[in-house]
Design an enzyme around this catalytic site. Sequence first.
Site, PDB file in Angstrom:
ATOM      1  N   ASP A   1      23.114  38.362  32.932  1.00 19.05           N
ATOM      2  CA  ASP A   1      22.462  37.085  33.127  1.00 19.05           C
ATOM      3  C   ASP A   1      20.964  37.291  32.888  1.00 19.05           C
ATOM      4  O   ASP A   1      20.485  38.411  32.738  1.00 19.05           O
ATOM      5  CB  ASP A   1      22.767  36.533  34.536  1.00 19.05           C
TER       6      ASP A   1
HETATM    7  C1  GLC Z   1      20.634  31.401  33.976  1.00 21.87           C
HETATM    8  C2  GLC Z   1      21.991  31.214  34.582  1.00 21.87           C
HETATM    9  C3  GLC Z   1      23.129  31.386  33.617  1.00 21.87           C
HETATM   10  C4  GLC Z   1      22.701  30.895  32.246  1.00 21.87           C
HETATM   11  C5  GLC Z   1      21.599  31.815  31.755  1.00 21.87           C
HETATM   12  C6  GLC Z   1      21.081  31.392  30.386  1.00 21.87           C
HETATM   13  O1  GLC Z   1      19.774  32.078  34.836  1.00 21.87           O
HETATM   14  O2  GLC Z   1      22.300  31.968  35.750  1.00 21.87           O
HETATM   15  O3  GLC Z   1      24.249  30.657  34.134  1.00 21.87           O
HETATM   16  O4  GLC Z   1      23.812  30.931  31.360  1.00 21.87           O
HETATM   17  O5  GLC Z   1      20.511  31.892  32.666  1.00 21.87           O
HETATM   18  O6  GLC Z   1      20.460  30.146  30.476  1.00 21.87           O
END
Ligand code: GLC
Length: 726
Positions: free
Chosen positions: A269
């Site tokens: 993430d």
């Molecule tokens: C965010 C979220 C995740 C998302 C990623 C990209 O922090 O936790 O669900 O897909 O970043 O935006």
Amino acid sequence: MVLQRADLLSLLDKLTVEEKIGQLIQLAPPFFEGAKSEGDITGPLATMGVTKEDARYAGSALGVAGADEVKAIQDAYLEKSRHKIPLLMMADVVHGYETIFPVPLAIGCSWDLELAKKSAEIAAKEATASGIHVTFAPMVDLVRDPRWGRVMESTGEDPLLNSLYAKAFVKGYQGEDYPESHDHLAACVKHMAAYGAPEGGRDYNTVDMSERQLREYYLPAYKAALDEGCEMVMTAFNTVDGIPATGNKKLMRTLLRDEWGFDGVVISDWGAVKEMIPHGVAADEKEAALKAINAGVDIEMMTACYVNHLTELIESGDISETLLDESVLRILELKNKLGLFEDPYRSATKEKETQTVFSKEHRKVAREQAEKSCVLLKNEEGVLPLEKSSKVAVIGPFAKGKDILGPWSMQGKIENAVPLVEGMQTYFSPDQLVVAEGCGIENGTPEQLEEALHAAKQSDVVVLALGESSDMSGEAGSLADIRLPKVQRELIRKVKELNKELVVVLFNGRPLDLDGVIHEADAILEAWYPGTEGGAAVAALLTGHANPSGRLSMSIPYSVGQIPVYYNSFNTGRPQGAPNAQERYVSQYLDIPNEPLFPFGYGMSYTTFEYRDVALSSTTLTQNEPITVTVKVANTGGVEGEEVVQLYVRDVAGEVIRPVKELKGFEKVTIAPGEEETVEFTIEEKDLRYHHSDLEFSSDNGEFVAYVGSNSRDTKAYPFTLVSSK
Ligand code: GLC
């Protein structure tokens, strides 16, 4: 025609270590030449410790959207790519692209898997036409704590329902003809694992539970998505048994890759690799990189631990280049599978995008999904549906408010959202409607209140359109007080004093503590964030042009003090209300009931249903002889309606404690007034298996109870026995 594996292997051989490591970083648009925001590396982006230089060999970009921009970035990148390896374009298409569907928690309340799949299919069609290759969805984190802002992104508190939705969404995103079809894209299930269980409901907080609990409740939906062929997995920010998921080798390699056999791409993430430093399991970026690559994380999102340290780790022998090659090969294989080496744009063009996004047909499905996702919680004296001759006051921040798309709707245009008043104008003439804001979402003025009370006095019935702004939900949207904002509860109280029929419609992203609403309102419709067509759908429901059929996929608590509260809980050794139970010394609160205000599976209709003639084919079940449960459901009211007939089972005595009920089946049936439908469920031995104390997944002979009903509380019990099939 995709490249053969041998071609990919020879391509891999030609890459320098630097080029290989480059494939492992994913960055946002400003880091790429050709992006509209090129060079705008400010705010949160500036704190990630990455530079434009890090993008020179990057393997993928996130958050790019729009065929033109995708092409511009891809062209600029390929121009400088020695081996012409295209970028993967990934984005959060979680409940729609430009046509925004209700948030997943709302979709979870529709109990309509086909429609959920259709919503994902439409999202994929719009996203691929706009240049996106991978979506960071479905989010399948099981949730039991509405203080957590991202419950809106989950389909709820049940492992079976979440698993079925996970499959439906993957089917919709990836399609049957994946990856040939350029109307479908790769899905990325998230966030592995148990991100929905942070202590205190506070986002990014510690998650700590037994492996048995993890496997029994939190892991099934990720596995279901992968069993459906989901291409990618995203790691969660949180710890799992003391180790951040992103560096958790036991979770991400031993379980995910070895036990489950997943050989696809794993992505961290946002910043989660580097966050192992503040988590306290990595002294520096180098150690964070070591832990993540050993855990099998292929792509590092938005930090440069890999780019800055993998070469050193290989040179020092801390990791082998083979480990790097495995990750690079998985990424190349995904690019190849998506056909990017032949067509780096996957047929995306501005013309196709314009023709595809936000079409009338797509909005029609979004409206249907919204109608089926709203949950009628209360309807005293049949206040709803509204009389078509009524004079209606529509009051509140969501009367005209358009903030109904909810979080993770970046490509949705809020100006395109249909607010409630616009929907109501379809059914009421101008002289029948009086509209006033009454207050803002969190603030109000005496003038606003005065105007609202004046409007209410002129009406026969008041519809209060209340709720949360979308930034009160979603990521980092945790709340300790989950009641409606004070100014809205004050508006309810003041309007109530006028003794008008009072309907409350809630536009929000979490089960709320309905203190200040539940006793004051004659009727309550939970609309969640209903998406682009939300106001039209809610108006259709309020006027009876559609009959509410949503059923809660997440309990609504009696109060925040009760949380976590969920239906599949355990009986304890001192259950309240047991025969001969003591008055005081039982598991209870002195000040509130144990039960939620509204239970999992609950929802009302404008008609009534009666359950008749429940019959079990046998009261003995064996491995080879399942039992069937049949029930007749009659529509005893005056209008057609949809009923979600639910089957639960209880294992009376397990090797470990077993929930008082577990959802084992459901069927959403449409029944005309006066008609009767027969619904049949099958219970097989495999449905009774669970994780024992030694983690063995199996069933035990013994006593069970089947429950049939319209929600997890209002059921009738039908005992049966599991015996070995010897
Ligand atoms: C965010 C979220 C995740 C998302 C990623 C990209 O922090 O936790 O669900 O897909 O970043 O935006």
